[in-house]
Enzyme design. Structure first.
Site, PDB file in Angstrom:
ATOM      1  N   CYS A   1     120.642  50.327  10.102  1.00 17.71           N
ATOM      2  CA  CYS A   1     121.670  50.313   9.069  1.00 17.71           C
ATOM      3  C   CYS A   1     121.022  50.038   7.717  1.00 17.71           C
ATOM      4  O   CYS A   1     119.993  49.379   7.632  1.00 17.71           O
ATOM      5  CB  CYS A   1     122.762  49.268   9.289  1.00 17.71           C
ATOM      6  SG  CYS A   1     123.602  49.435  10.855  1.00 17.71           S
TER       7      CYS A   1
ATOM      8  N   ARG B   1     117.824  54.949   7.781  1.00 16.59           N
ATOM      9  CA  ARG B   1     117.995  53.718   8.550  1.00 16.59           C
ATOM     10  C   ARG B   1     119.191  53.804   9.503  1.00 16.59           C
ATOM     11  O   ARG B   1     119.485  52.852  10.241  1.00 16.59           O
ATOM     12  CB  ARG B   1     118.225  52.538   7.613  1.00 16.59           C
ATOM     13  CG  ARG B   1     117.112  52.322   6.633  1.00 16.59           C
ATOM     14  CD  ARG B   1     117.435  51.181   5.708  1.00 16.59           C
ATOM     15  NE  ARG B   1     117.494  49.926   6.419  1.00 16.59           N
ATOM     16  CZ  ARG B   1     116.453  49.145   6.657  1.00 16.59           C
ATOM     17  NH1 ARG B   1     115.268  49.487   6.222  1.00 16.59           N
ATOM     18  NH2 ARG B   1     116.591  48.017   7.313  1.00 16.59           N
TER      19      ARG B   1
ATOM     20  N   TRP C   1     123.963  52.649  11.861  1.00 12.30           N
ATOM     21  CA  TRP C   1     123.417  53.050  13.157  1.00 12.30           C
ATOM     22  C   TRP C   1     124.105  52.134  14.155  1.00 12.30           C
ATOM     23  O   TRP C   1     123.854  50.926  14.169  1.00 12.30           O
ATOM     24  CB  TRP C   1     121.898  52.865  13.176  1.00 12.30           C
ATOM     25  CG  TRP C   1     121.256  53.407  14.419  1.00 12.30           C
ATOM     26  CD1 TRP C   1     120.864  54.688  14.650  1.00 12.30           C
ATOM     27  CD2 TRP C   1     120.913  52.664  15.609  1.00 12.30           C
ATOM     28  NE1 TRP C   1     120.305  54.805  15.912  1.00 12.30           N
ATOM     29  CE2 TRP C   1     120.327  53.572  16.517  1.00 12.30           C
ATOM     30  CE3 TRP C   1     121.051  51.346  15.996  1.00 12.30           C
ATOM     31  CZ2 TRP C   1     119.871  53.187  17.770  1.00 12.30           C
ATOM     32  CZ3 TRP C   1     120.603  50.959  17.259  1.00 12.30           C
ATOM     33  CH2 TRP C   1     120.018  51.874  18.120  1.00 12.30           C
TER      34      TRP C   1
ATOM     35  N   ASN D   1     123.644  44.397   7.870  1.00 16.28           N
ATOM     36  CA  ASN D   1     122.569  45.010   8.653  1.00 16.28           C
ATOM     37  C   ASN D   1     122.022  43.918   9.553  1.00 16.28           C
ATOM     38  O   ASN D   1     121.628  42.862   9.052  1.00 16.28           O
ATOM     39  CB  ASN D   1     121.477  45.530   7.698  1.00 16.28           C
ATOM     40  CG  ASN D   1     120.220  45.977   8.438  1.00 16.28           C
ATOM     41  OD1 ASN D   1     120.301  46.403   9.586  1.00 16.28           O
ATOM     42  ND2 ASN D   1     119.091  45.896   7.777  1.00 16.28           N
ATOM     43  N   GLY D   2     121.998  44.174  10.871  1.00 21.28           N
ATOM     44  CA  GLY D   2     121.512  43.163  11.812  1.00 21.28           C
ATOM     45  C   GLY D   2     122.518  42.981  12.926  1.00 21.28           C
ATOM     46  O   GLY D   2     123.365  43.849  13.154  1.00 21.28           O
TER      47      GLY D   2
ATOM     48  N   GLU E   1     101.716  61.765  21.354  1.00 19.89           N
ATOM     49  CA  GLU E   1     102.374  61.885  20.043  1.00 19.89           C
ATOM     50  C   GLU E   1     103.038  63.266  19.887  1.00 19.89           C
ATOM     51  O   GLU E   1     104.147  63.370  19.374  1.00 19.89           O
ATOM     52  CB  GLU E   1     101.329  61.622  18.946  1.00 19.89           C
ATOM     53  CG  GLU E   1     101.792  61.792  17.526  1.00 19.89           C
ATOM     54  CD  GLU E   1     102.941  60.868  17.096  1.00 19.89           C
ATOM     55  OE1 GLU E   1     103.310  59.968  17.849  1.00 19.89           O
ATOM     56  OE2 GLU E   1     103.470  61.104  15.998  1.00 19.89           O
TER      57      GLU E   1
ATOM     58  N   LYS F   1     107.051  63.859  19.270  1.00 15.79           N
ATOM     59  CA  LYS F   1     107.599  64.631  18.136  1.00 15.79           C
ATOM     60  C   LYS F   1     108.609  65.650  18.648  1.00 15.79           C
ATOM     61  O   LYS F   1     109.685  65.804  18.091  1.00 15.79           O
ATOM     62  CB  LYS F   1     106.495  65.365  17.353  1.00 15.79           C
ATOM     63  CG  LYS F   1     105.545  64.502  16.560  1.00 15.79           C
ATOM     64  CD  LYS F   1     106.124  63.886  15.307  1.00 15.79           C
ATOM     65  CE  LYS F   1     106.684  62.538  15.554  1.00 15.79           C
ATOM     66  NZ  LYS F   1     105.914  61.369  15.365  1.00 15.79           N
TER      67      LYS F   1
ATOM     68  N   GLU G   1     111.858  63.900  19.925  1.00 12.51           N
ATOM     69  CA  GLU G   1     112.759  63.219  18.993  1.00 12.51           C
ATOM     70  C   GLU G   1     113.406  64.146  17.981  1.00 12.51           C
ATOM     71  O   GLU G   1     114.522  63.888  17.562  1.00 12.51           O
ATOM     72  CB  GLU G   1     112.080  62.031  18.305  1.00 12.51           C
ATOM     73  CG  GLU G   1     111.069  62.359  17.252  1.00 12.51           C
ATOM     74  CD  GLU G   1     110.500  61.112  16.571  1.00 12.51           C
ATOM     75  OE1 GLU G   1     111.207  60.117  16.430  1.00 12.51           O
ATOM     76  OE2 GLU G   1     109.320  61.175  16.172  1.00 12.51           O
TER      77      GLU G   1
ATOM     78  N   HIS H   1      97.817  64.184  39.923  1.00 11.54           N
ATOM     79  CA  HIS H   1      98.286  63.134  40.834  1.00 11.54           C
ATOM     80  C   HIS H   1      99.807  63.094  40.878  1.00 11.54           C
ATOM     81  O   HIS H   1     100.413  62.026  40.875  1.00 11.54           O
ATOM     82  CB  HIS H   1      97.709  61.779  40.407  1.00 11.54           C
ATOM     83  CG  HIS H   1      96.218  61.725  40.489  1.00 11.54           C
ATOM     84  ND1 HIS H   1      95.530  61.572  41.677  1.00 11.54           N
ATOM     85  CD2 HIS H   1      95.274  61.860  39.526  1.00 11.54           C
ATOM     86  CE1 HIS H   1      94.237  61.594  41.444  1.00 11.54           C
ATOM     87  NE2 HIS H   1      94.046  61.774  40.140  1.00 11.54           N
TER      88      HIS H   1
ATOM     89  N   LYS I   1     115.210  55.469  11.230  1.00 14.32           N
ATOM     90  CA  LYS I   1     113.797  55.367  10.867  1.00 14.32           C
ATOM     91  C   LYS I   1     113.232  53.986  11.187  1.00 14.32           C
ATOM     92  O   LYS I   1     112.152  53.860  11.757  1.00 14.32           O
ATOM     93  CB  LYS I   1     113.659  55.667   9.368  1.00 14.32           C
ATOM     94  CG  LYS I   1     112.240  55.607   8.836  1.00 14.32           C
ATOM     95  CD  LYS I   1     111.429  56.770   9.314  1.00 14.32           C
ATOM     96  CE  LYS I   1     110.035  56.803   8.719  1.00 14.32           C
ATOM     97  NZ  LYS I   1     109.156  57.698   9.486  1.00 14.32           N
TER      98      LYS I   1
HETATM   99  O1  M6R Z   1     107.985  51.559  11.412  1.00 14.02           O
HETATM  100  P1  M6R Z   1     107.229  51.508  12.706  1.00 14.02           P
HETATM  101  O2  M6R Z   1     105.916  52.185  12.622  1.00 14.02           O
HETATM  102  O3  M6R Z   1     107.102  50.107  13.242  1.00 14.02           O
HETATM  103  O4  M6R Z   1     108.128  52.306  13.716  1.00 14.02           O
HETATM  104  C1  M6R Z   1     107.794  52.401  15.067  1.00 14.02           C
HETATM  105  C2  M6R Z   1     108.589  53.482  15.749  1.00 14.02           C
HETATM  106  O5  M6R Z   1     109.956  53.201  15.689  1.00 14.02           O
HETATM  107  C3  M6R Z   1     108.346  54.859  15.118  1.00 14.02           C
HETATM  108  O6  M6R Z   1     106.997  55.182  15.099  1.00 14.02           O
HETATM  109  C4  M6R Z   1     109.121  55.944  15.889  1.00 14.02           C
HETATM  110  O7  M6R Z   1     108.597  56.099  17.164  1.00 14.02           O
HETATM  111  C5  M6R Z   1     109.085  57.252  15.096  1.00 14.02           C
HETATM  112  N1  M6R Z   1     110.408  57.789  14.980  1.00 14.02           N
HETATM  113  C6  M6R Z   1     108.225  58.282  15.689  1.00 14.02           C
HETATM  114  O8  M6R Z   1     108.220  59.464  14.960  1.00 14.02           O
END
Ligand code: M6R
Length: 628
Positions: A2, A27, A74, A100-101, A500, A504, A507, A523, A623
């Protein structure tokens, strides 16, 4: 999660706030709302769905007024529908709150308030706050009422509050969630025309004031900012900013200049922040490398640590940052012979990790606000371990709480998918490993020169790779964007790349994807292979090249569709693959993963586009993950 924002000043508050929300929507973006205090009333606009829904509502029912708060959500407690959107109001409609929280004791507080006859309008944890405020506010001292309420809350929060009878005051409080206060430039002359305070009719002569969860949302109106600390309340109004602790002690408000530019938080000519941030990687890498060198040689980071005596490091991170940490382990082992453990923050914080006094904990986080990584940092500090933060946002909580900071200098990363922060993290970890090796006497002069040359050559190679791989990436996206699933295989340094690349694709394109160490594939998971399965194979000419070719053969023998990532001139690999995504070759094999990830970022982007996905705001995500 949020984002919250607030504004008091001569401009139209709703218009300022909607722009601030636009910059905070990374956020959270499942619903949004704002409230303006004007003429002794609170005027509320809220909408479920993306910010454009709120924008449309405002266009249809515009708001005047110069003092307001806003929120982009969020969802945690209650689905993303309008009645759960913030701001939340007290039952009499006189007090509005954004949050927020998480208020952890909201159930007990709700029961108490319901017992007193309060009827709740939402399923959120937040709504207890305006009702409690209404209970304690005597119409005279809003700060005293807030202080009483704060003493009853458990959990984490950044709160913004406005009152119907105080249309030039915003109160904010912070405990565990980020909150910044921005201040505009000194006005050239006192304004008497724009607006008048409803309190006593005095003209607004102070600089305009803003509140936000993050710096980009303070732009372009604020020129200075301060970070509200945990346990502090700020009272914003014509008097300026008054800060006190929850206990009532005064705190000096110390502003400093904002260095982020408005340009850095706009898309420019790109169609998305993700595309812009992918393209920025060469310049980000150059800036980062330059920051770690003086006169062409590595300088020791100013961390207050004796790097030469480092024996044991624990990396804590989540998501993409965790993938970077896996590479950091390889770098420190290879270059500095330091024993490294890599922990996912959400696991580390609930273990009782064994840690000796010689352990350094490095928290890796783009945002510097990830709740689990922050909790890991606090756990480590409670064990008296030194903690360093490798962070992009240097104003973040992790940066402030760590004993030392290594900044990434990647500039604001706004797309939810981390791209430029990832490659910057990998480069920063490589250079950190080299700095440790140098301090330990393990990096002779000629080896240092070669390492620096390899690092310095990388931004150009990244630039060329982005151009070189694009046609093949687009062709693969055309062919495989409808595939239900994908597998990514890599060995050694390319195993984190495989993880990674899969993250990508998952997500932002919503394609089920898994990354595996290629040697482990046989395996069990190899049973997944059919002629319909795209298998992305990381196969640069590194130490694992021959082994990787054998693993590709195993997939090919089972009719999988092979998309390789490797050297453009590699005939053997080209012959073996259905497609080759060409990448440049790094001067140091350890750096190759920075090049290898580039076509996978672009692949995820193109697949997402073809599947009509919003690459900057993928569903269900935010984010900064500021909740557990
Ligand atoms: O801000 P941070 O690097 O701590 O965030 C960690 C993860 O939430 C972040 O890398 C997330 O996996 C991304 N959306 C990946 O693209």
């Amino acid at each position: 999660m949020c984002g919250i924002a607030g504004y008091i000043g001569p401009k139209n508050a709703a218009q300022v706030l909607i722009v601030a929300l636009e910059r905070l929507k990374y956020r959270g973006y499942d619903s949004a709302g704002l409230v303006v205090s004007e003429g002794g009333k609170l005027h509320l606009r809220r909408a479920a769905g993306k910010l454009k829904e709120l924008d449309a509502k405002l266009a249809a029912q515009p708001l005047s007024g110069h003092c307001g708060i806003a929120h982009t959500r969020w969802a945690t407690h209650g689905p993303p529908v309008e009645h759960n959107s913030h701001p939340h109001l007290s039952a009499d409609g006189r007090i509005a709150v954004v949050h927020n929280g998480i208020i952890e004791n909201h159930v007990a507080l709700r029961r108490e308030l319901e017992g007193e006859g309060v009827v709740f309008a939402s399923q959120t944890d937040t709504e207890v706050v305006p009702h409690l405020l209404a209970k304690y506010y005597d119409g005279k001292d809003p700060v005293a009422a807030l202080r009483t309420v704060l003493a009853r809350l458990e959990g984490s929060f950044a709160l913004g509050v406005v009152f119907a009878d105080r249309s030039d005051r915003i109160l904010v409080a912070r405990e565990g969630s980020p909150l910044l206060i921005g201040r505009g430039r000194e006005p050239k002359a006192a304004r008497t025309d724009d607006r008048r305070s409803t309190e006593g009719g005095t003209p607004w002569t102070e600089r305009e004031l803003l509140v936000a969860s993050d710096i980009p949302a303070l732009l372009p109106h604020a020129s200075e900012f301060l970070t509200l600390e945990d346990g502090q309340i700020a009272d914003l109004g014509p008097h300026g900013v008054r800060i006190t602790t929850f206990a009532g002690d005064k705190v000096e408000a110390r502003f400093r200049p904002i260095e982020v530019t408005a340009e850095a938080v706009s898309k420019g000519s790109f169609d998305s922040f993700m595309a812009k941030e992918i393209a920025e990687q060469p310049s980000v890498l150059t800036r980062l490398i330059d920051s770690r060198l003086r006169g062409g040689v590595l300088v020791e980071p100013d961390l207050g640590l004796d790097l030469a005596s480092l024996r044991h490091i624990v990396f804590l991170a989540c998501g993409t940052s965790w993938h970077a940490a896996l590479l950091g382990k390889r770098f420190l082992e290879a270059l500095a012979r330091v024993h490294v453990e890599v922990d996912i923050s959400s696991e580390y914080r609930y273990r009782n990790p064994v840690a000796g006094g010689d352990t350094l904990v490095v928290t890796i986080s783009q945002s510097g606000e990830t709740a689990d990584t922050l909790a890991g940092l606090r756990l480590a500090k409670s064990k008296f371990l030194p903690v360093v933060g490798l962070v992009n946002t240097v104003t973040s909580t992790i940066a402030r709480e760590a004993n030392g900071v290594m900044p990434l200098l990647a500039g604001p990363e706004i797309g939810v998918a981390s791209t430029k922060a990832y490659t910057a993290q990998v480069m920063a970890l490589y250079l950190f490993a080299a700095q440790v090796a140098k301090a330990k006497g393990l990096l002779p002069r000629d080896a240092e020169e070669a390492l620096v040359a390899a690092a310095r050559a990388l931004p150009d190679l990244a630039e060329r790779t982005l151009k070189l791989c694009e046609p093949a990436v687009e062709e693969c996206a055309d062919l495989y964007s409808a595939a239900q699933a994908s597998v990514f295989l890599g060995r050694g340094g390319e195993h984190p790349t495989a993880l990674e690349g899969a993250l990508k694709l998952k997500e932002i394109a919503y394609v089920h994807a898994v990354g595996y160490p290629a040697g482990e594939f046989k395996h069990g998971p190899i049973a997944l292979v059919t002629k319909h399965l795209p298998v992305v194979c990381m196969c640069p000419r590194d130490a694992m090249y021959e082994k990787m070719l054998s693993n590709i053969q195993e997939v090919k023998a089972r009719a999988g569709r092979i998309i390789s990532v490797g050297d453009a001139a590699d005939r053997d690999l080209r012959d073996l693959s259905d497609h080759l995504l060409p990448v440049g070759r790094a001067g140091d094999e350890l750096l190759q993963p920075i090049l290898s990830i580039l076509p996978l970022q672009r692949y995820a982007y193109h697949v997402a586009r073809r599947r009509d996905c919003d690459v900057d705001q993928p569903r269900n995500l935010a984010k900064s993950v500021t909740v557990e």
